[in-house]
Design an enzyme around this catalytic site. Structure first.
Site, PDB file in Angstrom:
ATOM      1  N   ASN A   5       4.288   4.347   5.879  1.00 41.53           N
ATOM      2  CA  ASN A   5       3.713   3.520   4.819  1.00 41.53           C
ATOM      3  C   ASN A   5       3.916   4.265   3.502  1.00 41.53           C
ATOM      4  OD1 ASN A   5       2.103   2.085   3.070  1.00 41.53           O
ATOM      5  ND2 ASN A   5       0.166   2.630   4.061  1.00 41.53           N
ATOM      6  N   TRP A   6       4.841   3.775   2.708  1.00 41.06           N
ATOM      7  CA  TRP A   6       5.153   4.479   1.454  1.00 41.06           C
ATOM      8  C   TRP A   6       4.151   4.216   0.347  1.00 41.06           C
ATOM      9  CZ3 TRP A   6      11.059   4.887  -0.018  1.00 41.06           C
ATOM     10  CH2 TRP A   6      11.721   5.615   0.980  1.00 41.06           C
ATOM     11  N   LYS A   7       3.288   3.226   0.539  1.00 40.57           N
ATOM     12  CA  LYS A   7       2.314   2.863  -0.504  1.00 40.57           C
ATOM     13  C   LYS A   7       3.049   2.595  -1.822  1.00 40.57           C
ATOM     14  CE  LYS A   7      -0.983   5.452   2.144  1.00 40.57           C
ATOM     15  NZ  LYS A   7      -2.256   6.158   2.224  1.00 40.57           N
ATOM     16  N   HIS A  95      -4.941  -2.683   5.248  1.00 40.45           N
ATOM     17  CA  HIS A  95      -5.023  -1.241   5.001  1.00 40.45           C
ATOM     18  C   HIS A  95      -6.312  -0.952   4.226  1.00 40.45           C
ATOM     19  CE1 HIS A  95      -4.230   2.744   3.433  1.00 40.45           C
ATOM     20  NE2 HIS A  95      -3.356   2.873   4.414  1.00 40.45           N
ATOM     21  N   GLU A  97      -6.889   0.812   1.788  1.00 40.99           N
ATOM     22  CA  GLU A  97      -6.720   0.780   0.326  1.00 40.99           C
ATOM     23  C   GLU A  97      -6.737  -0.662  -0.189  1.00 40.99           C
ATOM     24  OE1 GLU A  97      -3.262   3.303   0.277  1.00 40.99           O
ATOM     25  OE2 GLU A  97      -4.540   4.951   0.944  1.00 40.99           O
ATOM     26  N   GLU A 165      -7.205   3.826  11.445  1.00 45.27           N
ATOM     27  CA  GLU A 165      -7.072   4.796  10.354  1.00 45.27           C
ATOM     28  C   GLU A 165      -8.444   5.109   9.765  1.00 45.27           C
ATOM     29  OE1 GLU A 165      -2.824   4.743   8.580  1.00 45.27           O
ATOM     30  OE2 GLU A 165      -4.046   3.305   7.496  1.00 45.27           O
ATOM     31  N   GLY A 171      -4.829  10.711   3.589  1.00 42.08           N
ATOM     32  CA  GLY A 171      -4.428  11.491   2.415  1.00 42.08           C
ATOM     33  C   GLY A 171      -5.258  12.730   2.160  1.00 42.08           C
ATOM     34  N   SER A 210      -3.439  11.313   7.799  1.00 46.43           N
ATOM     35  CA  SER A 210      -2.995  12.719   7.764  1.00 46.43           C
ATOM     36  C   SER A 210      -2.176  13.133   8.986  1.00 46.43           C
ATOM     37  CB  SER A 210      -4.187  13.667   7.569  1.00 46.43           C
ATOM     38  OG  SER A 210      -4.754  13.454   6.290  1.00 46.43           O
ATOM     39  N   GLY A 231       1.505   8.039   6.272  1.00 46.69           N
ATOM     40  CA  GLY A 231       1.598   7.819   4.832  1.00 46.69           C
ATOM     41  C   GLY A 231       2.439   8.892   4.166  1.00 46.69           C
ATOM     42  N   GLY A 232       1.777   9.875   3.573  1.00 46.79           N
ATOM     43  CA  GLY A 232       2.451  10.900   2.774  1.00 46.79           C
ATOM     44  C   GLY A 232       3.653  11.530   3.459  1.00 46.79           C
TER      45      GLY A 232
HETATM   46  P1  PGA Z   1      -1.623   9.554   5.121  1.00 47.95           P
HETATM   47  O1  PGA Z   1      -1.787   7.961   4.992  1.00 47.95           O
HETATM   48  O2  PGA Z   1      -0.687   9.807   6.284  1.00 47.95           O
HETATM   49  O3  PGA Z   1      -1.038   9.989   3.807  1.00 47.95           O
HETATM   50  O4  PGA Z   1      -2.985  10.114   5.371  1.00 47.95           O
HETATM   51  C1  PGA Z   1      -1.841   7.145   6.128  1.00 47.95           C
HETATM   52  C2  PGA Z   1      -2.010   5.709   5.726  1.00 47.95           C
HETATM   53  O5  PGA Z   1      -2.758   5.432   4.768  1.00 47.95           O
HETATM   54  O6  PGA Z   1      -1.419   4.814   6.339  1.00 47.95           O
END
Ligand code: PGA
Length: 251
Positions: A5-7, A95, A97, A165, A171, A210, A231-232
């Site tokens: 997930n590149w956001k 998600h 967010e 999640e 993050g 994470s 994500g990251g």
């Molecule tokens: P993260 O994000 O791996 O950077 O913690 C995961 C996500 O929000 O899907």
């Protein structure tokens, strides 16, 4: 499934980074028994599909959100049909967010997942508790409630993937213990089986929050963890490839 997930990250130059992922999937990771998916910002979907979703490409592309309607007066929104038209085969919905930044409710998320199904997309439906809810020992209640409310009846084991999640793990570099992940995934599995029967037993449940090269193997080896939503670490080809390799090493 291993999904990135590149956001809200990535300009055209980031396509170069994906070349390495594609090369690994066509080389050392060829034949891996996993769907490897990247959800870039919507601006990169067409370019990524054109560049990486050729005949031997194991990479699939997803959106990060969609509207419930197929088209209409919804400035700034993108429909599931548009994602499909651009070449995406999936979409992340719900998600945390989106739930927090845009006030999305489980009811809306279920409608978005149903829209994804209408368009022929796989919906990756996210659930997870906040730190306050965890500290109040409400994790299983919250996840159960979100799961019941966010999965439309159109879900089956090919068009729906659940991603657990924990919000506090996203993050932050923090992750739940293996036992905590096992408890939540077992609870999700039980609820999926109750609601969808045999299909619920086959639905994939991803862990996200994470996930890094050094913890991916441990997290993905937990019972009822069928992959990861990253994500990251999905932004760097080297890290994302290492996570896909970790998946391969345990399956
Ligand atoms: P993260 O994000 O791996 O950077 O913690 C995961 C996500 O929000 O899907």
């Amino acid at each position: 499934m291993v999904a990135g997930n590149w956001k809200m990250n990535g300009l055209m130059a980031a396509l170069d980074e994906v070349c390495a992922v594609q090369a690994a999937l066509a080389g050392p990771l060829a034949g891996i028994a996993a769907d490897v998916m990247i959800a870039p910002p919507v601006t990169l979907i067409s370019a990524m599909v054109a560049k990486f979703c050729g005949e031997q490409g194991a990479l699939t592309i997803a959106g990060q959100d969609c509207h419930t309607a197929a088209s209409g007066a919804h400035t700034g929104d993108v429909s599931a049909e548009m994602l499909r038209d651009a070449g995406a085969s999936g979409v992340i919905v719900g998600h945390s967010e989106r739930r927090s930044d845009h006030g999305e409710t489980s009811r809306l998320i279920a409608a978005k997942a149903a829209a994804a199904h209408r368009a022929g997309l796989t919906a990756i439906i996210c659930v997870g508790e906040t730190i306050g809810e965890r500290n109040a020992k409400l994790t299983l209640n919250v996840v159960k409630r979100q799961l019941a409310g966010s999965l439309p009846s159109s879900c089956n084991s090919t068009n729906a993937v659940v991603a657990y999640e924990p919000v506090w793990a996203i993050g932050t570099g923090l992750t739940p213990t293996v036992d905590d992940v096992a408890d939540v995934h077992a609870s999700i599995r039980a609820d999926l089986v109750t609601r969808f029967g045999d299909d619920g037993a086959k639905m994939r449940i991803l862990y996200g929050g994470s996930v890094k090269p050094d913890n991916a193997r441990t997290l993905m080896a937990v019972a009822d963890v069928n992959g990861a939503l990253v994500g990251g670490a999905s932004l760097k080809a080297r890290d994302f490839i290492a996570i896909i390799e970790a998946y391969k090493s345990i399956r």
